[in-house]
Design a protein around this motif. Structure first.
Motif, PDB file in Angstrom:
ATOM      1  N   ALA A 204     -16.144  28.876 -46.745  1.00  0.00           N
ATOM      2  CA  ALA A 204     -16.153  27.997 -47.916  1.00  0.00           C
ATOM      3  C   ALA A 204     -15.410  26.703 -47.591  1.00  0.00           C
ATOM      4  O   ALA A 204     -14.226  26.731 -47.230  1.00  0.00           O
ATOM      5  N   ASN A 205     -16.097  25.588 -47.713  1.00  0.00           N
ATOM      6  CA  ASN A 205     -15.510  24.265 -47.472  1.00  0.00           C
ATOM      7  C   ASN A 205     -15.494  23.490 -48.785  1.00  0.00           C
ATOM      8  O   ASN A 205     -16.495  22.874 -49.157  1.00  0.00           O
ATOM      9  N   PRO A 206     -14.380  23.530 -49.515  1.00  0.00           N
ATOM     10  CA  PRO A 206     -14.334  22.808 -50.796  1.00  0.00           C
ATOM     11  C   PRO A 206     -14.293  21.300 -50.583  1.00  0.00           C
ATOM     12  O   PRO A 206     -13.639  20.797 -49.672  1.00  0.00           O
ATOM     13  N   ILE A 207     -15.011  20.582 -51.448  1.00  0.00           N
ATOM     14  CA  ILE A 207     -15.029  19.119 -51.418  1.00  0.00           C
ATOM     15  C   ILE A 207     -14.394  18.645 -52.719  1.00  0.00           C
ATOM     16  O   ILE A 207     -14.966  18.823 -53.800  1.00  0.00           O
ATOM     17  N   ALA A 208     -13.210  18.085 -52.618  1.00  0.00           N
ATOM     18  CA  ALA A 208     -12.453  17.680 -53.802  1.00  0.00           C
ATOM     19  C   ALA A 208     -12.693  16.209 -54.126  1.00  0.00           C
ATOM     20  O   ALA A 208     -13.183  15.437 -53.297  1.00  0.00           O
ATOM     21  N   ALA A 209     -12.341  15.834 -55.341  1.00  0.00           N
ATOM     22  CA  ALA A 209     -12.458  14.437 -55.764  1.00  0.00           C
ATOM     23  C   ALA A 209     -11.383  13.601 -55.088  1.00  0.00           C
ATOM     24  O   ALA A 209     -10.303  14.098 -54.744  1.00  0.00           O
TER      25      ALA A 209
END
Length: 432
Positions: A204-209
């Protein structure tokens, strides 16, 4: 969608700047004609339309002062309208007026007129004294155009300051936002059914604001391209309109490799304010706030609230037709790549009516209007959404149990409950 170009177009200064640049070009053009081609003017323009330099300076000086005064008056009127929108309707409706191109077009015309007359005075020299010039004629024509725009502006303001006009605009705005999702449903690479039940594998590679704010827009094509590039799948963790922080994962890419991301702003837009272009929930929130202001003791205008609540029924009916399942987007190889969720219809119904029920529960006309709006929504809603409509109606009845209504009030409201029950296929209940 070129989001940067969109931001530029929607900024307040964009339209006035265009008109100002046009006026600069106009002033340079006709000043050049007066200096170099003034003999040619006499051949094609009637002499009665030309003036001497002294008279032209007098005319342009008077027009310059007059146009500056009209610009100031226009700007003051805009500020008054903005104050009215904020105090009488809702602070969230200010953007509806600010985004109105007619308002800034009129201001741009006046600013351009002032710039033209001032520059024409600057460029006009005594070296052409005694010669006929055309700059003053153009200035007079420009002033007439400004008068026409001023009349249009007054009519436009008088119409848009009316609450019914604002409500209609908010309704159309919400329906257009729903239409964005309806357009997504028409895409050939989109489905609400998936054979693999959306099974994600890998890291899982989260992409944050990149900043705190509200999720305003997402770019589906960019998300699909990113997922395809890394041979993975992307899940949206937030819905359009949700508030996110810099540490909040907006989307998550599942792939077999740990990766880093660049140019995150191409995937989605996070701003300090909510935006209705892809967020019909925000349009509904603004309409609810208008109704709450109308039924407040300070304003006490229930008829406006009733009209607005009817329009809410139209908008909710349109939203109810969106599928409850997740939107799945595929690449050209028919591989599922992106999953997007919408706000559920039952949640939206609650968010729409819980405040209206609280502040309007003692007014039978307001509660009757709410049930009427549910009836309007039920006419358009599919079967699975009709159950949610009936659930919210039962919730409304619960909140009215301790209110002492008269016999005719009960009869009035019971008829509406019976009609709604018949539409949704449920057994009617005793109202109040």
């Amino acid at each position: 969608m070129d989001r940067y170009w969109l931001k530029i177009k929607e900024s307040i200064w964009f339209i006035p700047t265009l008109y100002s640049l046009f006026s600069v070009i106009l002033a340079i053009t006709f000043s050049t004609i007066d200096h170099i081609y003034h003999q040619t003017i006499l051949m094609y323009v009637p002499h009665v339309l030309l003036t001497t330099v002294d008279l032209a300076q007098t005319i342009l000086g008077g027009l310059s002062a007059a146009l500056l005064t009209m610009t100031t008056f226009t700007f003051s009127t805009i500020m008054v309208v903005l104050t009215t929108y904020s105090s009488q309707f809702s602070p969230r409706t200010l953007k509806n007026f600010v985004r109105d191109p007619m308002v800034w077009r009129v201001l741009g015309v006046f600013m351009g007129g002032f710039i033209y007359t001032t520059l024409s005075l600057l460029f006009m020299q005594e070296s052409i004294a005694g010669e006929s010039v055309i700059s003053s004629l153009v200035g007079v024509l420009y002033a007439m155009v400004c008068l026409i725009f001023f009349a249009i502006f007054i009519h436009h303001i008088a119409r848009n300051i009316q609450v019914n006009t604002l409500i209609e605009k908010l309704t159309i705005e919400g329906i257009e936002a729903v239409g964005c999702y309806e357009e997504l449903l028409k895409r050939k690479d989109m489905t609400t059914e998936t054979t693999d039940n959306w099974q994600v594998r890998g890291i899982a590679n989260p992409i944050a604001a990149e900043n705190d704010g509200y999720l305003q827009l997402i770019d589906i094509d960019q998300l699909i391209a990113l997922a395809q590039k890394h041979k993975g799948k992307i899940e949206m963790n937030c819905c359009i309109g949700d508030f996110v922080q810099t540490s909040t994962p907006v989307v998550t890419l599942y792939t077999n490799n740990q990766i880093t991301f660049e140019e995150v702003d191409k995937l989605f837009v996070v701003g300090s304010e909510r935006d209705t272009r892809q967020d019909p929930v925000f349009a509904i929130q603004k309409m609810v706030e208008v109704s709450l202001r109308a039924i407040s003791p300070g304003i006490n205008d229930p008829n406006t609230a009733i009209h607005n609540i009817y329009q809410l029924g139209r908008l909710l009916g349109s939203y109810s037709q969106l599928p409850k399942k997740d939107f799945i987007f595929m690449d050209e190889d028919k591989q599922s790549r992106v999953k997007m969720s919408l706000h559920s219809f039952d949640e939206l119904l609650y968010q729409t009516f819980h405040q209206l029920r609280h502040y309007g529960k003692s007014d039978i006309s307001i509660m009757g209007a709410i049930t009427d709006s549910l009836i309007m929504a039920a006419v358009q809603a599919p079967l699975e959404s009709k159950k949610d409509i009936w659930t919210i109606q039962l919730y409304l009845i619960e909140g009215m149990e301790n209110i002492d209504f008269q016999s005719l009030d009960r009869l009035f409201y019971q008829k509406k409950i019976d009609k709604l029950a018949d539409l949704v296929g449920e057994e009617s209940v005793n109202g109040i």
